[in-house]
Design an enzyme around this catalytic site. Structure first.
Site, PDB file in Angstrom:
ATOM      1  N   GLU A 177      -4.009   2.373  -6.943  1.00  0.00           N
ATOM      2  CA  GLU A 177      -3.896   3.035  -6.168  1.00  0.00           C
ATOM      3  C   GLU A 177      -3.282   4.620  -6.295  1.00  0.00           C
ATOM      4  O   GLU A 177      -2.234   4.568  -5.580  1.00  0.00           O
ATOM      5  CB  GLU A 177      -3.839   2.672  -4.617  1.00  0.00           C
ATOM      6  CG  GLU A 177      -4.938   1.482  -4.252  1.00  0.00           C
ATOM      7  CD  GLU A 177      -5.431   1.632  -3.019  1.00  0.00           C
ATOM      8  OE1 GLU A 177      -6.686   1.440  -3.057  1.00  0.00           O
ATOM      9  OE2 GLU A 177      -4.552   1.998  -2.156  1.00  0.00           O
ATOM     10  N   HIS A 223       0.901  -0.935  -0.068  1.00  0.00           N
ATOM     11  CA  HIS A 223       0.052   0.069   0.026  1.00  0.00           C
ATOM     12  C   HIS A 223       0.902   1.326  -0.110  1.00  0.00           C
ATOM     13  O   HIS A 223       1.950   1.217   0.540  1.00  0.00           O
ATOM     14  CB  HIS A 223      -0.863   0.023   1.320  1.00  0.00           C
ATOM     15  CG  HIS A 223      -2.125   1.067   1.223  1.00  0.00           C
ATOM     16  ND1 HIS A 223      -1.716   2.295   1.453  1.00  0.00           N
ATOM     17  CD2 HIS A 223      -3.230   0.848   0.815  1.00  0.00           C
ATOM     18  CE1 HIS A 223      -2.733   2.986   1.425  1.00  0.00           C
ATOM     19  NE2 HIS A 223      -3.868   2.264   0.982  1.00  0.00           N
TER      20      HIS A 223
HETATM   21  P1  PGA Z   1      -9.491   6.000   0.340  1.00  0.00           P
HETATM   22  O1  PGA Z   1      -8.337   5.083   0.511  1.00  0.00           O
HETATM   23  O2  PGA Z   1     -11.016   5.101  -0.101  1.00  0.00           O
HETATM   24  O3  PGA Z   1      -9.736   6.396   1.872  1.00  0.00           O
HETATM   25  O4  PGA Z   1      -9.515   6.859  -0.719  1.00  0.00           O
HETATM   26  C1  PGA Z   1      -8.083   3.900  -0.367  1.00  0.00           C
HETATM   27  C2  PGA Z   1      -7.017   3.219   0.320  1.00  0.00           C
HETATM   28  O5  PGA Z   1      -6.032   3.737   0.888  1.00  0.00           O
HETATM   29  O6  PGA Z   1      -6.927   2.023   0.029  1.00  0.00           O
END
Ligand code: PGA
Length: 231
Positions: free
Chosen positions: A150, A97
């Site tokens: 992401e 992540h």
């Molecule tokens: P968010 O985060 O839905 O708060 O934008 C997504 C993530 O970090 O997996």
């Protein structure tokens, strides 16, 4: 199959996780054949979450994932939670992540080691990547796993990536992985913004943090995804 991942990050006590499960699990149980919901609470709640699902006959309603996994096996690694231990509870693990990369200096090497650890214990990796780490999707080497695009600027900001950006990345990764790896998008997905992405070809789900914390907000996303199946 589509996937909807709830990443609680560092939120929720175990009691709060169980409350969330009691609201969400019965509602997603029926169509777990088309939408796999994966809930990723903190490590401290994994065992109770699993037990809760077993006790309520909901073990097949949704799956449990961890938010991280050790790059090492068993041994002298104080503070680490290894794959062998996690495999008792987690079927999936989020790996790489952007918060781990930015705050905890993880890089492609770390991600590769974590993928190997997860796979060795039959935990399915959910490998997160951004534009500058898109090559990390190949660290799965065609093994069983998911990837999640992401972009950091979209995470927790209320400003999701544009439909065109997501579609472009999805097509690229889809062709490079020969269609074998489910591709998710994460970054400010909520009950409204999810509709920007439902028509993207080969996009197979979402990784949601902020809007996953509230069961109703999460279920709104779930319902959007489910309705798109019926169209
Ligand atoms: P968010 O985060 O839905 O708060 O934008 C997504 C993530 O970090 O997996």
């Amino acid at each position: 199959m589509h996937y909807l991942v709830a990443n609680f990050k560092s939120h929720k006590t175990t009691r709060e996780v169980l409350e969330w499960l009691s609201e969400v699990a019965p509602k997603v149980a029926q169509r777990s054949d088309i939408i796999q919901v994966i809930v990723c609470p903190q490590f401290t709640s994994l065992a109770s979450a699993k037990q809760f699902l077993l006790d309520h006959n909901l073990a097949s309603a949704l799956a449990i994932g961890s938010q991280d996994i050790s790059a090492f096996g068993e041994g002298k690694f104080t503070g680490e939670v290894n794959a062998k231990a996690l495999a008792e509870y987690a079927k999936y693990s989020i790996i790489g992540h952007s918060e781990r990369r930015r705050l905890f200096t993880e890089n492609s090497d770390t991600v590769a080691k974590k993928i190997d650890q997860a796979l060795a214990f039959n935990i399915t990796p959910i490998v997160c990547f951004a534009e500058d780490s898109v090559e990390d999707v190949h660290l799965l080497k065609g093994e069983n796993g998911l990837v999640a695009f992401e972009p950091p600027a979209a995470i927790g900001t209320g400003n999701p990536a544009s439909t065109a950006t997501v579609a472009g990345i999805v097509q690229k990764v889809h062709s490079e992985t020969k269609g074998n790896t489910p591709i998710l998008y994460g970054g400010s997905v909520d009950g409204d913004t999810v509709h920007n992405f439902l028509a993207i070809e080969h996009l197979q789900g979402f990784l949601v943090a902020t809007a996953s914390l509230d069961p109703q907000a999460f279920l709104t996303i779930y319902n959007g995804l489910r309705e798109s199946h019926n169209r």
